[in-house]
Structures are given as C-alpha cells and as structure tokens.
Design a protein around this motif. Sequence first.
Motif, short mmCIF file in Angstrom:
data_model
loop_
_atom_site.label_atom_id
_atom_site.label_comp_id
_atom_site.label_asym_id
_atom_site.label_seq_id
_atom_site.Cartn_x
_atom_site.Cartn_y
_atom_site.Cartn_z
N MET A 85 96.63 -24.80 -100.12
CA MET A 85 95.39 -25.38 -99.60
C MET A 85 95.46 -26.89 -99.66
SD MET A 85 91.45 -24.83 -100.91
CE MET A 85 91.40 -23.16 -100.28
N LYS A 86 94.91 -27.52 -98.63
CA LYS A 86 94.84 -28.97 -98.58
C LYS A 86 93.39 -29.41 -98.73
CE LYS A 86 98.88 -29.50 -95.59
NZ LYS A 86 99.41 -30.08 -94.33
N GLN A 87 93.15 -30.23 -99.74
CA GLN A 87 91.82 -30.77 -100.01
C GLN A 87 91.91 -32.29 -99.94
OE1 GLN A 87 91.72 -28.99 -103.90
NE2 GLN A 87 90.31 -27.40 -103.25
N LEU A 88 90.88 -32.91 -99.39
CA LEU A 88 90.93 -34.36 -99.15
C LEU A 88 89.63 -35.03 -99.55
CD1 LEU A 88 92.24 -36.94 -97.98
CD2 LEU A 88 91.38 -36.24 -95.74
N ILE A 89 89.78 -36.13 -100.30
CA ILE A 89 88.68 -37.03 -100.62
C ILE A 89 88.98 -38.36 -99.93
CG2 ILE A 89 87.47 -38.26 -102.47
CD1 ILE A 89 88.58 -36.00 -104.36
N VAL A 90 88.03 -38.85 -99.15
CA VAL A 90 88.17 -40.16 -98.50
C VAL A 90 87.17 -41.09 -99.16
CG1 VAL A 90 88.14 -41.45 -96.34
CG2 VAL A 90 88.85 -39.04 -96.34
N THR A 91 87.66 -42.08 -99.87
CA THR A 91 86.83 -42.91 -100.74
C THR A 91 86.78 -44.36 -100.25
OG1 THR A 91 87.54 -41.57 -102.63
CG2 THR A 91 86.47 -43.66 -103.12
N ALA A 92 85.61 -44.96 -100.33
CA ALA A 92 85.45 -46.40 -100.11
C ALA A 92 85.30 -47.08 -101.46
CB ALA A 92 84.24 -46.68 -99.24
N ASP A 93 86.17 -48.01 -101.76
CA ASP A 93 86.03 -48.81 -102.98
C ASP A 93 85.10 -49.99 -102.73
OD1 ASP A 93 87.67 -47.13 -104.37
OD2 ASP A 93 89.37 -48.51 -104.50
N ARG A 131 97.22 -36.02 -90.97
CA ARG A 131 98.03 -34.99 -90.32
C ARG A 131 99.25 -34.58 -91.15
NH1 ARG A 131 96.97 -38.35 -85.47
NH2 ARG A 131 95.39 -37.27 -84.22
N ARG A 132 99.62 -35.40 -92.13
CA ARG A 132 100.83 -35.12 -92.91
C ARG A 132 100.55 -34.93 -94.40
NH1 ARG A 132 101.78 -38.50 -88.76
NH2 ARG A 132 103.66 -38.18 -87.50
N LEU A 133 99.33 -34.61 -94.75
CA LEU A 133 99.00 -34.46 -96.16
C LEU A 133 99.81 -33.34 -96.81
CD1 LEU A 133 95.09 -34.74 -96.17
CD2 LEU A 133 96.74 -36.45 -96.98
N PRO A 134 100.31 -33.57 -98.01
CA PRO A 134 100.94 -32.48 -98.76
C PRO A 134 99.89 -31.46 -99.22
CG PRO A 134 101.54 -34.66 -99.62
CD PRO A 134 100.37 -34.86 -98.71
N GLU A 135 100.38 -30.34 -99.74
CA GLU A 135 99.46 -29.36 -100.32
C GLU A 135 98.78 -29.95 -101.54
OE1 GLU A 135 98.80 -26.17 -99.16
OE2 GLU A 135 99.94 -26.83 -97.41
N GLY A 136 97.65 -29.38 -101.90
CA GLY A 136 96.91 -29.82 -103.08
C GLY A 136 95.81 -30.81 -102.74
N LEU A 137 95.37 -31.53 -103.76
CA LEU A 137 94.27 -32.48 -103.60
C LEU A 137 94.81 -33.88 -103.34
CD1 LEU A 137 91.18 -33.08 -103.77
CD2 LEU A 137 91.61 -33.73 -106.14
#
Length: 286
Positions: free
Chosen positions: A1-9, A221-227
């Motif tokens: 599964m691929k999970q993604l957090i997109v964060t603004a610092d 488009r190229r994210l590895p598996e995991g978070l």
Amino acid sequence: MKQLIVTADDFGAALAVNDAVERGHIEGVLTAASLMVGASAAADAVARTRRLPKLRVGLHLVLVEGRPMSDPADIPDLVTADGAFRTDMARLGAEIFFKVGARRQLAREIEAQFQAYAATGLPLDHVNTHKHFHLHPTITDMIVRIGPRFGMKAMRTPIEPRAVLVAVEPAASPHSSYVTAPWARLGKARLRRAGIATPDQVFGLNWSGAMTAGRLAGLIRRLPEGLSEIYLHPATAAAYDGSAPGYRYVEEFEALIDPNVIAATRAEGLALGGFSDFALLGQRTP
C-alpha cells in the motif's frame, strides 16, 4: 500500500504562507501543515485551521532563525543580543552537545513551544523542526522526552531515496542525502524505539524551495511502498519577512494545485492524509 502525506512547512510565518496553505488544501493535494507557534501570523494560521477540519496540523519547532517563546533572558546561549535565535547552527549544535547549561535552556524552549501549541487547542498531528535541527541527536532525545507529554505521536525523519529522485529527474544530483542520511537513520531508530511514528521515506530535502509541479507529480507517480511524506514551502508571494533567498515559494504553491499533480494522486490510487489518519504508523522496523 502507498500512503502519502503532503505537508507545508512554516505555517504561520506570514499571511502569504497561510493563504497558500489554505488554498493548497482546498484546491489541491495539501493534507498537512507544520505550525510555527512564535511566528507573526501564527494566530491567523490557527484561525484558518479551525475552518479546515481535514487539514492535519503539527508543530514546527523553531530553534534557529526565529523568535523564541521563552524570555530571551532565560535562554542566553540560544539567542543573539536582540533576543532572536542564533543562525550559526554548527557552533550552536556543538554547544548544545557539550554545555549542560545550553541543554537546559534548549529543553526550556522546546517545552515552551509545545505548551504554546497545546494552548491553541488544535490536535497535534506531528512534530518536525525548522532547518531539520532535530537531526542533532541531543535535540531528538529532548523532543522524545518532552513531546509525548503533549500528545506527540509522529515525527519526520528526512530519509530521501536517491533512486527516486534520479528516476524523476535523471540529471538530478542528490547531494544532500550524503550528509543527512546517517543522522536521519539514527534519529529514526531512536523514534521508533520510543514508539513514535515516522515515515518510511521523505521527499523535499534535495529540492527544498524548488518543488515544482513537474517534480511533485514525478515523485507521486514513483512513490515506493509504505508511508511517504513530501514537504514544501508554499506561499502566494515571492518573498515575505523572514523568507529564504532563492526559494520558489509561488511555484511550490502552484505545484500543490496543478492539475497534473492532482491527477497523479488519483491515478495512483494513493491514500492521502495526515499522520493521524494512518493507524499503522510506526509499526515497521527501522
């Protein structure tokens, strides 16, 4: 599964940053933001967060290049004559390691910022630090000791897979990971031993201040598996008080709302959210 957090610092650094966070979340792919509790527009950032129930907000601890929450007189080793934090990170890092007094002052300031965040009443989704100063092992240890009392359950460790960067941009020269990766891996192990969640991989270090739409879409488009976490520094203005020279703030904001970026998240069938949206965080081995 691929999970993604997109964060603004740097949430709270300026109204232009807050505008970008709000629009990036409503119109684009932004799922999280890291709040500078002592910054000039922090109150405005908190007010916006209250009307954005799905935006996950955490604490962006500032220990260099900013203003402290403590009385400067109580933390003299950490500040300059005008009461602002020092900017000489290498020398300050050495003093923190060797001087008991500096460590006590650091603990005081870290706790003050956690207290200020708690006073907002916002849930604490995550913690990270300005300029990734928590790569310093003493700072990581202090955050691990102090943070859980304020509900800290997740923290960023900037381990950025070089192969993914090169796949996105074959001419890329991922130099930053050579310096940061060993310290980041030590910090990651420390956090996970303490039961604090951390992503499997983080993107944004090598292209800090230059996360264009093409790069962001390419990473998604190229994210590895995991978070995975991808962090940016968006703003609706090219510069603001305290902004970093050379950072392409507006381009980073535009990347968040770019149609190709939005389409990439949908095409990949990713699960998007903040740290608190992923229940199995921290269960992997380092």
